[in-house]
Design a protein around this motif. Structure first.
Motif, PDB file in Angstrom:
ATOM      1  N   MET A 130       0.840  -1.198   0.000  1.00  0.00           N
ATOM      2  CA  MET A 130       0.000   0.000   0.000  1.00  0.00           C
ATOM      3  C   MET A 130       0.874   1.247   0.000  1.00  0.00           C
ATOM      4  N   PRO A 131       0.505   2.253  -0.769  1.00  0.00           N
ATOM      5  CA  PRO A 131       1.270   3.506  -0.755  1.00  0.00           C
ATOM      6  C   PRO A 131       1.237   4.159   0.626  1.00  0.00           C
ATOM      7  N   GLN A 132       2.338   4.774   0.986  1.00  0.00           N
ATOM      8  CA  GLN A 132       2.399   5.555   2.215  1.00  0.00           C
ATOM      9  C   GLN A 132       2.083   7.009   1.868  1.00  0.00           C
ATOM     10  N   LEU A 133       1.088   7.578   2.537  1.00  0.00           N
ATOM     11  CA  LEU A 133       0.597   8.904   2.167  1.00  0.00           C
ATOM     12  C   LEU A 133       0.959   9.958   3.206  1.00  0.00           C
ATOM     13  N   THR A 134       1.307  11.140   2.693  1.00  0.00           N
ATOM     14  CA  THR A 134       1.537  12.308   3.539  1.00  0.00           C
ATOM     15  C   THR A 134       0.747  13.467   2.954  1.00  0.00           C
ATOM     16  N   LEU A 135      -0.073  14.077   3.789  1.00  0.00           N
ATOM     17  CA  LEU A 135      -0.873  15.230   3.371  1.00  0.00           C
ATOM     18  C   LEU A 135      -0.224  16.499   3.904  1.00  0.00           C
ATOM     19  N   TYR A 136       0.183  17.367   3.000  1.00  0.00           N
ATOM     20  CA  TYR A 136       0.698  18.689   3.359  1.00  0.00           C
ATOM     21  C   TYR A 136      -0.478  19.660   3.271  1.00  0.00           C
ATOM     22  N   GLY A 137      -0.863  20.238   4.400  1.00  0.00           N
ATOM     23  CA  GLY A 137      -2.043  21.090   4.369  1.00  0.00           C
ATOM     24  C   GLY A 137      -2.045  22.155   5.439  1.00  0.00           C
ATOM     25  N   TYR A 138      -3.163  22.858   5.488  1.00  0.00           N
ATOM     26  CA  TYR A 138      -3.351  23.988   6.401  1.00  0.00           C
ATOM     27  C   TYR A 138      -4.783  23.918   6.901  1.00  0.00           C
TER      28      TYR A 138
ATOM     29  N   LYS B 102     -12.822   7.174   3.375  1.00  0.00           N
ATOM     30  CA  LYS B 102     -12.240   5.958   2.830  1.00  0.00           C
ATOM     31  C   LYS B 102     -11.350   5.236   3.844  1.00  0.00           C
ATOM     32  N   ASN B 103     -11.251   5.812   5.058  1.00  0.00           N
ATOM     33  CA  ASN B 103     -10.509   5.173   6.146  1.00  0.00           C
ATOM     34  C   ASN B 103      -9.079   4.827   5.717  1.00  0.00           C
ATOM     35  N   ILE B 104      -8.397   5.821   5.169  1.00  0.00           N
ATOM     36  CA  ILE B 104      -7.037   5.630   4.663  1.00  0.00           C
ATOM     37  C   ILE B 104      -6.041   6.218   5.652  1.00  0.00           C
ATOM     38  N   GLU B 105      -5.105   5.410   6.070  1.00  0.00           N
ATOM     39  CA  GLU B 105      -4.064   5.881   6.980  1.00  0.00           C
ATOM     40  C   GLU B 105      -3.121   6.839   6.254  1.00  0.00           C
ATOM     41  N   HIS B 106      -2.720   7.880   6.974  1.00  0.00           N
ATOM     42  CA  HIS B 106      -1.804   8.862   6.391  1.00  0.00           C
ATOM     43  C   HIS B 106      -1.220   9.695   7.517  1.00  0.00           C
ATOM     44  N   LYS B 107      -0.170  10.403   7.224  1.00  0.00           N
ATOM     45  CA  LYS B 107       0.338  11.383   8.176  1.00  0.00           C
ATOM     46  C   LYS B 107       0.150  12.772   7.568  1.00  0.00           C
ATOM     47  N   THR B 108       0.163  13.775   8.437  1.00  0.00           N
ATOM     48  CA  THR B 108      -0.066  15.143   7.996  1.00  0.00           C
ATOM     49  C   THR B 108       1.112  16.022   8.368  1.00  0.00           C
ATOM     50  N   VAL B 109       1.527  16.849   7.422  1.00  0.00           N
ATOM     51  CA  VAL B 109       2.521  17.890   7.667  1.00  0.00           C
ATOM     52  C   VAL B 109       1.791  19.221   7.564  1.00  0.00           C
ATOM     53  N   TYR B 110       1.858  20.009   8.622  1.00  0.00           N
ATOM     54  CA  TYR B 110       1.110  21.266   8.666  1.00  0.00           C
ATOM     55  C   TYR B 110       1.957  22.405   8.108  1.00  0.00           C
ATOM     56  N   ILE B 111       1.416  23.067   7.101  1.00  0.00           N
ATOM     57  CA  ILE B 111       2.092  24.182   6.443  1.00  0.00           C
ATOM     58  C   ILE B 111       1.441  25.479   6.920  1.00  0.00           C
ATOM     59  N   ASP B 112       2.250  26.375   7.448  1.00  0.00           N
ATOM     60  CA  ASP B 112       1.736  27.622   8.010  1.00  0.00           C
ATOM     61  C   ASP B 112       1.481  28.641   6.887  1.00  0.00           C
ATOM     62  N   PHE B 113       0.271  28.602   6.385  1.00  0.00           N
ATOM     63  CA  PHE B 113      -0.113  29.486   5.289  1.00  0.00           C
ATOM     64  C   PHE B 113      -0.102  30.942   5.736  1.00  0.00           C
ATOM     65  N   PHE B 114      -0.544  31.190   6.969  1.00  0.00           N
ATOM     66  CA  PHE B 114      -0.630  32.562   7.467  1.00  0.00           C
ATOM     67  C   PHE B 114       0.737  33.242   7.442  1.00  0.00           C
TER      68      PHE B 114
ATOM     69  N   ASN C 182     -11.228   0.649  -0.032  1.00  0.00           N
ATOM     70  CA  ASN C 182     -11.249   1.292   1.282  1.00  0.00           C
ATOM     71  C   ASN C 182     -12.519   2.106   1.452  1.00  0.00           C
ATOM     72  N   GLY C 183     -13.202   1.894   2.560  1.00  0.00           N
ATOM     73  CA  GLY C 183     -14.371   2.715   2.866  1.00  0.00           C
ATOM     74  C   GLY C 183     -15.388   2.714   1.747  1.00  0.00           C
ATOM     75  N   ILE C 184     -15.891   3.912   1.424  1.00  0.00           N
ATOM     76  CA  ILE C 184     -16.925   4.021   0.398  1.00  0.00           C
ATOM     77  C   ILE C 184     -16.319   4.461  -0.929  1.00  0.00           C
ATOM     78  N   ARG C 185     -17.016   4.127  -2.001  1.00  0.00           N
ATOM     79  CA  ARG C 185     -16.636   4.625  -3.327  1.00  0.00           C
ATOM     80  C   ARG C 185     -17.198   6.033  -3.487  1.00  0.00           C
ATOM     81  N   LEU C 186     -16.335   6.948  -3.898  1.00  0.00           N
ATOM     82  CA  LEU C 186     -16.745   8.343  -4.034  1.00  0.00           C
ATOM     83  C   LEU C 186     -17.091   8.729  -5.468  1.00  0.00           C
ATOM     84  N   LEU C 187     -16.941   7.777  -6.376  1.00  0.00           N
ATOM     85  CA  LEU C 187     -17.405   7.965  -7.752  1.00  0.00           C
ATOM     86  C   LEU C 187     -18.391   6.848  -8.088  1.00  0.00           C
TER      87      LEU C 187
END
Length: 227
Positions: free
Chosen positions: A1-9, A25-37, A88-93
């Motif tokens: 399974m791909p390892q996912l990282t979400l860069y977000g704010y 979709k109950n997908i495991e991932h890690k998050t990196v927080y980007i300070d947009f402000f 994973n989880g529900i189909r969104l399409l």
């Protein structure tokens, strides 16, 4: 399974789309927080992975030694989640081609017609280049919200038997994109959803009842300011 990282704010509506989809979709991932402000998204480190300096970015590492693929547009990332995690989880399409086209048309109303016109960089440009004051910026954003949400409402009510959500009785990518679009319209720009868009108000009420949507709200994110 791909390892996912979400860069977000926390306040990014485009990031919220990904948070909702990952939860549904109950997908495991890690998050990196980007300070947009504080304009971290315009720094060298983030620009190296997303030259457009936009949020979010979804990094997908297939574990093949080639390093992660950086998906720098939210809809492309949403489609990737559907393709890479079909079970994973529900189909969104939807499985039906016509319904998929309806979903994608609604997605484009939000991501192509609504969101860019009231995005931070658009409002910044209006002020810097055209001298718009805050009241004028708010009116600009409000007017675009009214126009595009009206188009969305007309499409979802055009069917003879509308369902609980934007297309039928199952959450789709259209709903994933609609939620933060409505949050912006109501919380930032003062749109009266109940008064102006009764069909969307019902859909939004159904969506707000989902724990995955509740948990994705900007105020519940770790990088959101604490009162």
């Amino acid at each position: 399974m791909p390892q996912l990282t979400l860069y977000g704010y926390y306040k990014s509506s485009c990031t919220t789309r990904l948070r909702i989809a990952l939860a549904l979709k109950n997908i495991e991932h890690k998050t990196v927080y980007i300070d947009f402000f504080n304009k971290e998204h315009r720094g060298d480190a983030y620009t190296a992975i997303n030259p457009n300096q936009s949020l979010p970015t979804l990094a997908a590492d297939e574990g093949d030694g080639k390093g992660p693929v950086y998906i720098t547009q939210s809809v492309a990332a949403l489609e990737y989640l559907e393709e890479a995690f079909p079970d994973n989880g529900i189909r969104l399409l939807p499985s039906n081609a016509a319904d998929r086209a309806r979903v994608r048309s609604l997605v484009e109303i939000v991501v192509a017609d609504l969101q860019p016109r009231q995005a931070a960089q658009t409002l910044e440009k209006l002020g810097n280049d055209l001298g718009a004051n805050q009241d004028q910026k708010v009116k600009w954003a409000y007017d675009w919200c009214i126009k595009e949400l009206r188009a969305y409402e007309k499409q979802v009510t055009a069917t003879a038997s509308p369902g609980k959500y934007s297309v039928g009785d199952t959450v789709t990518l259209a709903d994933v994109c609609l939620v933060p679009g409505i949050q912006n319209a109501v919380e930032r720009w003062g749109v009266d959803l109940e008064k102006d868009f009764p069909a969307l108000a019902k859909i939004y009420d159904n969506l707000k009842a989902l724990p995955e949507v509740q948990g994705a709200h900007w105020a519940k994110q770790p990088d959101a300011p604490k009162e």
